[in-house]
Design an enzyme around this catalytic site. Structure first.
Site, mmCIF file in Angstrom:
data_model
loop_
_atom_site.group_PDB
_atom_site.id
_atom_site.type_symbol
_atom_site.label_atom_id
_atom_site.label_comp_id
_atom_site.label_asym_id
_atom_site.label_seq_id
_atom_site.Cartn_x
_atom_site.Cartn_y
_atom_site.Cartn_z
ATOM 1 C CB SER A 1 -10.048 -11.817 -23.890
ATOM 2 O OG SER A 1 -10.584 -13.118 -23.766
ATOM 3 C CE1 TYR B 1 -5.325 -14.364 -25.028
ATOM 4 C CE2 TYR B 1 -7.232 -14.598 -23.586
ATOM 5 C CZ TYR B 1 -6.686 -14.266 -24.810
ATOM 6 O OH TYR B 1 -7.509 -13.844 -25.819
#
Length: 276
Positions: free
Chosen positions: A156, A169
């Protein structure tokens, strides 16, 4: 005309919807058969609805409509034995394995010092350890084939750019970068390439939900998608709020075909300029 992946087989996690389904269809259009997994049980700690058995069945339907074979099953990436047994079954049925797309992941935004232990642990177990288990269950089949191959791990922009309320995350996604680089070195002698792909916001169910809208618009009690998009546009240099899953699929297609045959160990950023 034969596709660029004619006769090859790919294993894809998180394939029931979103990016995973898009990847399956993109590779299938290029002649690839698919081994697909996702989990139909609601994932604990996740504040939005996770994938269903019906979602995975729709992926199967769409792949088969492209006249490709697909072996699909309900397997959690936290279950190494389940992954191993399912990949073994898929390879036995489809005859080989060439590509692994470790795509499954969750999002559970929370302030670092306020999130509970289960939220942290579940994130790491799925978004980091689940990728290692995916690779451990599948890549030996690519090695055994002796033809080389490609692994793409979905990381990401959050691995490269810090945003509040995403510590767990971002930690998981950043961990995938070094996992990928080390695997790229270890597997290079077998002509197996390993890369990470780093999207900015993508218009999938993982993003298009109120908890994510609140992450982007903490100033509003009940932000809408329009409110989210207004804020998301400020993160990207290009004038968009979110990309489509196909944008990431096309980047992955480059990495797994001969077009990217000498690309390995890279962080392939697809972020609309979000990291600038």
């Amino acid at each position: 005309m034969a596709g660029r992946l004619e006769g090859q087989v790919a294993f894809i996690t998180g394939a029931a919807r979103g990016q995973g389904r898009s990847h399956a269809l993109t590779l299938a259009r290029e002649g690839c058969d698919i081994i697909a997994v996702d989990v139909s049980k609601q994932v604990e700690t996740v504040p939005y609805d996770t994938a269903t058995a019906e979602d995975l069945a729709e992926t199967v339907r769409q792949v088969e409509a492209l006249d490709r074979r697909i072996v699909a099953g309900d397997v959690d990436v936290r279950d190494l034995q389940g992954l191993t047994e399912f990949v073994d079954r898929g390879v036995a049925e489809l005859g080989r394995l060439d590509i692994v797309l470790a795509n499954a992941g969750i999002s559970t935004p929370a302030p670092t010092l306020e999130m509970d232990e289960e939220t942290w642990d579940t994130m790491i177990e799925i978004n980091l350890t689940g990728v290692w288990k995916t690779i451990k269950a599948s890549v030996p089949h690519i090695i055994e084939g002796g033809r080389g191959g490609s692994v793409v791990i979905t990381s990401s922009l959050a691995a490269l750019y810090a945003n509040p309320n995403t510590a767990h995350y971002s930690a998981a996604k950043a961990g995938l970068v070094m996992l990928s680089k080390i695997l790229a070195k270890e597997l290079a002698p077998q002509s197996i390439r390993v890369n990470t792909v780093h999207p900015t916001t993508v218009a999938t169910d993982m993003i298009l939900n109120e908890p994510t809208y609140k992450l982007f618009r903490p100033d509003l009690e009940h932000p809408t998608r329009e409110d989210f998009e207004e804020a998301a546009k400020t993160l990207n240099a290009l004038p968009i709020a979110a990309m489509e899953p196909s944008d990431i699929s096309n980047a992955i297609l480059y990495l797994v075909t001969d077009a990217g045959r000498y690309v390995t160990g890279t962080t392939h950023v697809v972020d609309a300029g979000g990291s600038l």
